[in-house]
Structure formats: C-alpha cells, structure tokens
Design a protein around this motif. Structure first.
Motif, PDB file in Angstrom:
ATOM      1  N   HIS A 156       0.858  -1.182   0.000  1.00 32.85           N
ATOM      2  CA  HIS A 156       0.000   0.000   0.000  1.00 32.85           C
ATOM      3  C   HIS A 156       0.894   1.231   0.000  1.00 32.85           C
ATOM      4  CE1 HIS A 156      -3.156   2.773   1.520  1.00 32.85           C
ATOM      5  NE2 HIS A 156      -3.949   1.946   0.887  1.00 32.85           N
ATOM      6  N   PHE A 157       1.164   1.773  -1.192  1.00 35.84           N
ATOM      7  CA  PHE A 157       2.060   2.912  -1.345  1.00 35.84           C
ATOM      8  C   PHE A 157       1.235   4.148  -1.695  1.00 35.84           C
ATOM      9  CE2 PHE A 157       4.234  -0.993  -2.398  1.00 35.84           C
ATOM     10  CZ  PHE A 157       5.322  -0.938  -1.545  1.00 35.84           C
ATOM     11  N   THR A 158       1.324   5.165  -0.867  1.00 36.00           N
ATOM     12  CA  THR A 158       0.497   6.355  -1.015  1.00 36.00           C
ATOM     13  C   THR A 158       1.356   7.585  -1.285  1.00 36.00           C
ATOM     14  OG1 THR A 158      -1.188   5.429   0.439  1.00 36.00           O
ATOM     15  CG2 THR A 158      -1.211   7.818   0.149  1.00 36.00           C
ATOM     16  N   HIS A 159       0.874   8.415  -2.198  1.00 34.56           N
ATOM     17  CA  HIS A 159       1.509   9.703  -2.480  1.00 34.56           C
ATOM     18  C   HIS A 159       0.542  10.802  -2.070  1.00 34.56           C
ATOM     19  CE1 HIS A 159       4.095  12.605  -4.449  1.00 34.56           C
ATOM     20  NE2 HIS A 159       2.993  13.177  -4.883  1.00 34.56           N
ATOM     21  N   ASP A 160       1.040  11.822  -1.383  1.00 34.05           N
ATOM     22  CA  ASP A 160       0.221  12.924  -0.896  1.00 34.05           C
ATOM     23  C   ASP A 160       0.538  14.177  -1.721  1.00 34.05           C
ATOM     24  OD1 ASP A 160      -0.919  15.091   0.529  1.00 34.05           O
ATOM     25  OD2 ASP A 160      -0.732  13.995   2.417  1.00 34.05           O
ATOM     26  N   PHE A 161      -0.409  14.591  -2.571  1.00 33.64           N
ATOM     27  CA  PHE A 161      -0.225  15.758  -3.427  1.00 33.64           C
ATOM     28  C   PHE A 161      -0.220  17.077  -2.651  1.00 33.64           C
ATOM     29  CE2 PHE A 161      -1.810  12.777  -6.699  1.00 33.64           C
ATOM     30  CZ  PHE A 161      -0.749  12.872  -7.586  1.00 33.64           C
ATOM     31  N   LEU A 162      -0.840  17.105  -1.473  1.00 31.12           N
ATOM     32  CA  LEU A 162      -0.773  18.326  -0.664  1.00 31.12           C
ATOM     33  C   LEU A 162       0.656  18.572  -0.209  1.00 31.12           C
ATOM     34  CD1 LEU A 162      -3.924  18.526   1.658  1.00 31.12           C
ATOM     35  CD2 LEU A 162      -3.240  20.083  -0.163  1.00 31.12           C
ATOM     36  N   LEU A 163       1.350  17.512   0.182  1.00 35.23           N
ATOM     37  CA  LEU A 163       2.733  17.656   0.625  1.00 35.23           C
ATOM     38  C   LEU A 163       3.682  17.940  -0.537  1.00 35.23           C
ATOM     39  CD1 LEU A 163       2.987  14.788   3.269  1.00 35.23           C
ATOM     40  CD2 LEU A 163       2.752  17.253   3.671  1.00 35.23           C
ATOM     41  N   SER A 164       3.489  17.278  -1.658  1.00 28.63           N
ATOM     42  CA  SER A 164       4.444  17.398  -2.764  1.00 28.63           C
ATOM     43  C   SER A 164       4.190  18.595  -3.683  1.00 28.63           C
ATOM     44  CB  SER A 164       4.449  16.122  -3.608  1.00 28.63           C
ATOM     45  OG  SER A 164       3.209  15.949  -4.270  1.00 28.63           O
ATOM     46  N   HIS A 165       2.905  18.941  -3.900  1.00 27.99           N
ATOM     47  CA  HIS A 165       2.578  19.986  -4.879  1.00 27.99           C
ATOM     48  C   HIS A 165       1.540  20.999  -4.385  1.00 27.99           C
ATOM     49  CE1 HIS A 165       4.143  16.702  -7.418  1.00 27.99           C
ATOM     50  NE2 HIS A 165       4.531  17.672  -8.226  1.00 27.99           N
ATOM     51  N   GLN A 166       1.107  20.881  -3.134  1.00 28.83           N
ATOM     52  CA  GLN A 166       0.057  21.738  -2.576  1.00 28.83           C
ATOM     53  C   GLN A 166      -1.193  21.698  -3.461  1.00 28.83           C
ATOM     54  OE1 GLN A 166       3.369  23.257  -2.943  1.00 28.83           O
ATOM     55  NE2 GLN A 166       3.693  22.219  -1.006  1.00 28.83           N
ATOM     56  N   ILE A 167      -1.542  20.487  -3.932  1.00 29.46           N
ATOM     57  CA  ILE A 167      -2.706  20.303  -4.805  1.00 29.46           C
ATOM     58  C   ILE A 167      -3.710  19.355  -4.157  1.00 29.46           C
ATOM     59  CG2 ILE A 167      -3.527  19.353  -7.007  1.00 29.46           C
ATOM     60  CD1 ILE A 167      -0.896  20.104  -8.255  1.00 29.46           C
ATOM     61  N   GLU A 168      -4.972  19.715  -4.290  1.00 32.81           N
ATOM     62  CA  GLU A 168      -6.085  18.839  -3.970  1.00 32.81           C
ATOM     63  C   GLU A 168      -6.895  18.701  -5.260  1.00 32.81           C
ATOM     64  OE1 GLU A 168      -9.256  18.406  -0.415  1.00 32.81           O
ATOM     65  OE2 GLU A 168      -9.189  20.388  -1.342  1.00 32.81           O
ATOM     66  N   PHE A 169      -7.454  17.534  -5.488  1.00 30.67           N
ATOM     67  CA  PHE A 169      -8.237  17.294  -6.691  1.00 30.67           C
ATOM     68  C   PHE A 169      -9.706  17.193  -6.337  1.00 30.67           C
ATOM     69  CE2 PHE A 169      -4.051  15.648  -7.626  1.00 30.67           C
ATOM     70  CZ  PHE A 169      -3.814  16.119  -8.913  1.00 30.67           C
ATOM     71  N   GLU A 170     -10.547  17.610  -7.289  1.00 29.17           N
ATOM     72  CA  GLU A 170     -11.991  17.457  -7.165  1.00 29.17           C
ATOM     73  C   GLU A 170     -12.502  16.855  -8.462  1.00 29.17           C
ATOM     74  OE1 GLU A 170     -15.972  19.955  -5.991  1.00 29.17           O
ATOM     75  OE2 GLU A 170     -14.297  21.052  -6.877  1.00 29.17           O
ATOM     76  N   ILE A 171     -13.185  15.728  -8.335  1.00 32.34           N
ATOM     77  CA  ILE A 171     -13.756  15.073  -9.519  1.00 32.34           C
ATOM     78  C   ILE A 171     -15.105  15.717  -9.804  1.00 32.34           C
ATOM     79  CG2 ILE A 171     -14.520  12.903 -10.531  1.00 32.34           C
ATOM     80  CD1 ILE A 171     -12.624  11.465  -8.551  1.00 32.34           C
ATOM     81  N   ILE A 172     -15.263  16.198 -11.026  1.00 33.91           N
ATOM     82  CA  ILE A 172     -16.523  16.844 -11.399  1.00 33.91           C
ATOM     83  C   ILE A 172     -17.199  16.061 -12.521  1.00 33.91           C
ATOM     84  CG2 ILE A 172     -15.874  19.140 -10.647  1.00 33.91           C
ATOM     85  CD1 ILE A 172     -15.277  19.808 -13.589  1.00 33.91           C
TER      86      ILE A 172
END
Length: 172
Positions: A156-172
């Motif tokens: 279970h390998f997780t990447h956190d975009f808030l830590l790496s790129h200050q990005i959150e995604f929203e699916i629309i």
C-alpha cells in the motif's frame, strides 16, 4: 521563534478539477480493464479480467463506505497484485487513476484521469495503477473488492499531493 525562510512551507493549496468521463474498455485500457456482464458458459477471453493474485492469499470481501464526496489529495498503488472494485445495488461511483510506472515513486500529474463507473460493471486495476477512490455522493455504498489478504499492510504505497505539490483534486 522565527523559522528560517528556507524552512517556511506554503499553506496555500490549489484545487484542480478532474472531469470524470464514463468508463469504457477503450478509455480505461491504460489503467486496467472494465468487465461487463457476460452470458453464463462463455469461454474465457480478452473481455475477462486478467488477474495477478499469485503473491499471497486472495481476499474477496465487501467493504461498506459512507459518503465520500469528490475531493482527494492522496493516491495509492499496489505493486504486487491487481485489484478489482465494483459497487453493489447498481450505484454509480467515481475513481481517479494514473497509469502504472513502477520505476518512479510518484504519479505523473499530467496523466491523472477520472472515471464514472456505472453500477453494472467492475474495474480491474493493473498492477501498479495509482488510484484514489471510490468516491460517490450516495450516503452509503457497498463495494466488492478483490485483492490480496495483506495488500493494505504490505503493498500500500500512497503519495500525498498536498505535501508534494500543494494540490487537492476534485472530480466533477
């Protein structure tokens, strides 16, 4: 105490919207397979799920998830097995994916896509496919999940975009 300028982290984040497209076998091929119902007795062929479950004990279970919304900032992959997900009761749901690239520990931002999965099929994620979800607007959805018994412990390998790129995604 004042932090040195090189240690101050930005707290502002960007919300990047991902347009979900209805899943088809063709548009999902980079990430895995889409499996729709077939007639009983049909011979195994390319429309069936090609599974990789030989590195442990397969686990097939039903997971109950409560209202998940559509936003995420973490994405996960499993490099030892495929994973199959599908909803029960015919409920549509959403998932974000990024193609496998097991030589790199970070998903490629340019290749993240979102899909709407109808309740009459399931998806099989290829080994190493990054995924975030399932997401949905329903109060509760039960999902069947096929993976290895210890996938969430040892694979279970997780990447956190808030830590790496200050990005959150929203699916629309």
């Amino acid at each position: 105490m004042t932090m040195p300028k090189n240690l101050i982290m930005s707290t502002s984040k960007t919300v990047q919207q991902l347009q979900a497209q209805w899943v088809t076998p063709e548009n999902f091929r980079r990430y895995g397979q889409v499996i729709f119902p077939s007639q009983d007795g049909k011979v195994f062929d390319a429309e069936d799920a090609y599974l990789v479950l030989d590195k442990g004990t397969p686990r097939f279970y039903i997971m109950r998830l409560e209202r998940r919304g559509r936003k995420f900032h973490k994405i996960t992959r499993h490099v030892q097995c495929t994973q199959c997900l599908g909803s029960l009761a015919g409920k549509d749901w959403l998932i974000a994916v990024c193609p496998p690239n097991n030589d790199v520990d970070e998903p490629d931002l340019a290749n993240i896509a979102a899909f709407r999965i109808p309740g009459n099929c399931f998806i099989k994620l290829e080994v190493g496919t990054w995924h975030a979800g399932p997401y949905f607007e329903h109060e509760v959805v039960d999902f069947y999940n096929l993976e290895l018994s210890d996938t969430n412990v040892v694979d279970h390998f997780t990447h956190d975009f808030l830590l790496s790129h200050q990005i959150e995604f929203e699916i629309i």
